[in-house]
Design an enzyme around this catalytic site. Structure first.
Site, PDB file in Angstrom:
ATOM      1  N   ARG A 142      13.490  51.222  56.461  1.00  0.00           N
ATOM      2  CA  ARG A 142      13.110  50.653  55.143  1.00  0.00           C
ATOM      3  C   ARG A 142      12.703  49.536  55.158  1.00  0.00           C
ATOM      4  O   ARG A 142      12.795  48.624  56.027  1.00  0.00           O
ATOM      5  CB  ARG A 142      14.567  50.373  54.489  1.00  0.00           C
ATOM      6  CG  ARG A 142      14.303  49.484  53.274  1.00  0.00           C
ATOM      7  CD  ARG A 142      15.547  49.116  52.265  1.00  0.00           C
ATOM      8  NE  ARG A 142      15.705  50.578  51.372  1.00  0.00           N
ATOM      9  CZ  ARG A 142      16.416  50.534  50.367  1.00  0.00           C
ATOM     10  NH1 ARG A 142      16.939  49.342  49.781  1.00  0.00           N
ATOM     11  NH2 ARG A 142      16.572  51.600  49.770  1.00  0.00           N
ATOM     12  N   HIS A 154       9.593  55.865  47.808  1.00  0.00           N
ATOM     13  CA  HIS A 154      11.033  56.345  47.927  1.00  0.00           C
ATOM     14  C   HIS A 154      11.341  57.706  47.985  1.00  0.00           C
ATOM     15  O   HIS A 154      12.178  58.085  46.942  1.00  0.00           O
ATOM     16  CB  HIS A 154      11.795  55.240  46.783  1.00  0.00           C
ATOM     17  CG  HIS A 154      13.241  55.133  47.284  1.00  0.00           C
ATOM     18  ND1 HIS A 154      13.657  55.437  48.502  1.00  0.00           N
ATOM     19  CD2 HIS A 154      14.134  54.254  46.669  1.00  0.00           C
ATOM     20  CE1 HIS A 154      14.945  54.923  48.547  1.00  0.00           C
ATOM     21  NE2 HIS A 154      15.294  54.422  47.374  1.00  0.00           N
ATOM     22  N   GLN A 158      15.218  58.957  47.603  1.00  0.00           N
ATOM     23  CA  GLN A 158      15.800  58.623  46.350  1.00  0.00           C
ATOM     24  C   GLN A 158      15.237  59.822  45.348  1.00  0.00           C
ATOM     25  O   GLN A 158      16.202  60.357  44.571  1.00  0.00           O
ATOM     26  CB  GLN A 158      15.275  57.348  45.740  1.00  0.00           C
ATOM     27  CG  GLN A 158      15.693  57.067  44.075  1.00  0.00           C
ATOM     28  CD  GLN A 158      17.152  56.743  44.031  1.00  0.00           C
ATOM     29  OE1 GLN A 158      17.793  56.067  44.873  1.00  0.00           O
ATOM     30  NE2 GLN A 158      18.130  57.484  43.376  1.00  0.00           N
ATOM     31  N   ASP A 201      13.152  51.803  36.277  1.00  0.00           N
ATOM     32  CA  ASP A 201      13.542  51.160  37.565  1.00  0.00           C
ATOM     33  C   ASP A 201      13.030  49.648  37.304  1.00  0.00           C
ATOM     34  O   ASP A 201      12.502  49.217  36.301  1.00  0.00           O
ATOM     35  CB  ASP A 201      12.536  51.444  38.646  1.00  0.00           C
ATOM     36  CG  ASP A 201      12.896  51.011  40.153  1.00  0.00           C
ATOM     37  OD1 ASP A 201      14.048  50.584  40.086  1.00  0.00           O
ATOM     38  OD2 ASP A 201      12.080  50.883  41.215  1.00  0.00           O
ATOM     39  N   CYS A 209      17.513  54.636  39.630  1.00  0.00           N
ATOM     40  CA  CYS A 209      17.912  54.624  41.178  1.00  0.00           C
ATOM     41  C   CYS A 209      18.921  53.703  41.531  1.00  0.00           C
ATOM     42  O   CYS A 209      19.487  53.511  42.633  1.00  0.00           O
ATOM     43  CB  CYS A 209      16.708  54.576  42.039  1.00  0.00           C
ATOM     44  SG  CYS A 209      15.700  52.757  41.790  1.00  0.00           S
ATOM     45  N   ARG A 248      22.250  60.836  46.672  1.00  0.00           N
ATOM     46  CA  ARG A 248      21.845  60.460  47.878  1.00  0.00           C
ATOM     47  C   ARG A 248      22.369  60.907  49.033  1.00  0.00           C
ATOM     48  O   ARG A 248      21.525  61.271  50.165  1.00  0.00           O
ATOM     49  CB  ARG A 248      21.609  58.855  47.854  1.00  0.00           C
ATOM     50  CG  ARG A 248      21.121  58.238  46.616  1.00  0.00           C
ATOM     51  CD  ARG A 248      19.667  58.535  46.767  1.00  0.00           C
ATOM     52  NE  ARG A 248      19.004  57.999  48.183  1.00  0.00           N
ATOM     53  CZ  ARG A 248      18.775  56.729  48.253  1.00  0.00           C
ATOM     54  NH1 ARG A 248      18.882  55.643  47.335  1.00  0.00           N
ATOM     55  NH2 ARG A 248      18.110  56.308  49.593  1.00  0.00           N
TER      56      ARG A 248
HETATM   57  N1  NVA Z   1      11.656  49.619  43.274  1.00  0.00           N
HETATM   58  C1  NVA Z   1      13.076  49.105  43.754  1.00  0.00           C
HETATM   59  C2  NVA Z   1      13.780  50.147  44.161  1.00  0.00           C
HETATM   60  C3  NVA Z   1      14.930  49.788  44.685  1.00  0.00           C
HETATM   61  C4  NVA Z   1      15.823  50.866  45.265  1.00  0.00           C
HETATM   62  C5  NVA Z   1      12.531  48.207  44.870  1.00  0.00           C
HETATM   63  O1  NVA Z   1      11.672  48.570  45.804  1.00  0.00           O
HETATM   64  O2  NVA Z   1      13.032  47.170  45.068  1.00  0.00           O
HETATM   65  N1   CP Z   2      18.412  53.218  45.233  1.00  0.00           N
HETATM   66  C1   CP Z   2      18.540  52.594  46.439  1.00  0.00           C
HETATM   67  O1   CP Z   2      17.684  52.818  47.417  1.00  0.00           O
HETATM   68  O2   CP Z   2      19.619  51.724  46.606  1.00  0.00           O
HETATM   69  P1   CP Z   2      19.746  50.761  47.782  1.00  0.00           P
HETATM   70  O3   CP Z   2      18.752  49.727  47.665  1.00  0.00           O
HETATM   71  O4   CP Z   2      21.118  50.044  47.441  1.00  0.00           O
HETATM   72  O5   CP Z   2      19.690  51.264  48.947  1.00  0.00           O
END
Ligand code: NVA
Ligand code: CP
Length: 302
Positions: free
Chosen positions: A102, A129, A132, A220, A260, A288
């Protein structure tokens, strides 16, 4: 399939195969049937951003498959002190059987995959992502029975979630309508991909237009991880791009709502809508685990 870097790289068949395996692994878990497909294998999990779901579902998932997950915070790795990604890739390839990462730049994930001898899984970048969205499509299929011809609507920021949902949902046969404010559109490469689907894809600034007859509405956060400094500006830009009861009254009466998570109630979604659809949203979060186990088995079992 060697890596999971972004859904643009996956065929419809590869996506459906993962979803079918995810359903099977979910069934087996619920019925106490062991499935140690990755006995003795290790997954390195690099996190340059915070996580609840991704970390816990990967770590639990690899354990349920008979393997072991190593949580590698970027703060504690040499990568955090400037060691090149291409060197990290070659070193980790000597120790572990797969890498989940990540991070910020999609190019970092692509470089990792280029130099690693082992599968690389994208656990979220600023661009995409994919894990997800596999769980999201799995959840929609569970509730609706089929995917072909369903109307998917996304409201809000044209971010990593929007990018992956557009690609994933179009690939599996859904119609996709996206409402974003000007200046916050999805990535150019995603819009080019979507343009090939003719009238199965709509990008508009009107939430009302996008949500019409929707079978599932996604949203989101307005400020993603790394955009905290812009939160105030974004709150102003996204005013009106909220999933609320009035907006949902224009959707199909059986419309699902997906998020998500984490959610910001009162911004992209009201508490009322969130709680009315909480079962669907937490099934999505649970999936997930099952979807990522299917990804790991697909990529790491040889
Ligand atoms: N768009 C959000 C998704 C989190 C799972 C982010 O990147 O923070
Ligand atoms: N939706 C998601 O990826 O959650 P986290 O940021 O908690 O991993």
């Amino acid at each position: 399939m060697k890596h999971l870097l972004k859904l643009l790289d996956c065929s419809k068949e590869e996506i459906i195969d993962i979803l079918n395996l995810a359903d099977q692994l979910k069934y087996e878990l619920k019925h106490g049937i062991e499935h140690r497909h990755l006995a003795g294998k290790t997954l390195g999990m690099i996190f340059q951003k915070a996580s609840t779901r991704t970390r816990v579902s990967f770590e639990t998932g690899i354990y349920q498959l008979g393997g072991y997950g190593l949580f590698l915070s970027a703060n504690d790795l040499q990568i955090g002190r400037g060691e090149p990604v291409k060197d990290t890739a070659r070193v980790l390839s000597r120790y572990v059987d797969g890498i989940m990462i990540r991070t910020f730049e999609q190019s970092e994930v692509e470089t990792l995959a280029k130099y690693a001898d082992i599968p690389v899984i994208n656990g979220l970048t600023d661009f995409s992502h994919p894990c997800q969205v596999l769980a999201d499509i799995m959840t929609v299929r569970e509730y609706k029975g089929e995917l072909e011809g369903l109307n998917m609507c996304y409201i809000g920021d044209g971010n990593n979630m929007a990018n992956s949902l557009i690609v994933g949902c179009l690939k599996v046969g859904m119609r996709v309508s996206v409402a974003c404010p000007k200046g916050y559109y999805p990535a150019e490469s995603v819009l080019e991909f979507a343009a090939g689907f003719g009238d199965r894809f709509l990008l508009t600034q009107s939430c009302q237009e996008a949500v019409k007859d929707a079978d599932v509405v996604f949203t989101d956060v307005w400020a993603s991880m790394g955009q905290e400094d812009e939160a105030e500006k974004r709150r102003a830009a996204f005013t009106g791009y909220q999933v609320n009861t009035d907006l949902l009254s224009l959707a199909h009466p059986d419309c699902m709502v997906q998020h998500c998570l984490p959610a910001h109630r009162g911004e992209e979604i009201t508490d009322e809508v969130f709680e009315a659809h909480a079962d669907e949203i937490f099934d999505e979060a649970e999936n997930r685990l099952h979807a990522q186990k299917a990804v790991m088995v697909t990529l790491m079992s040889n």
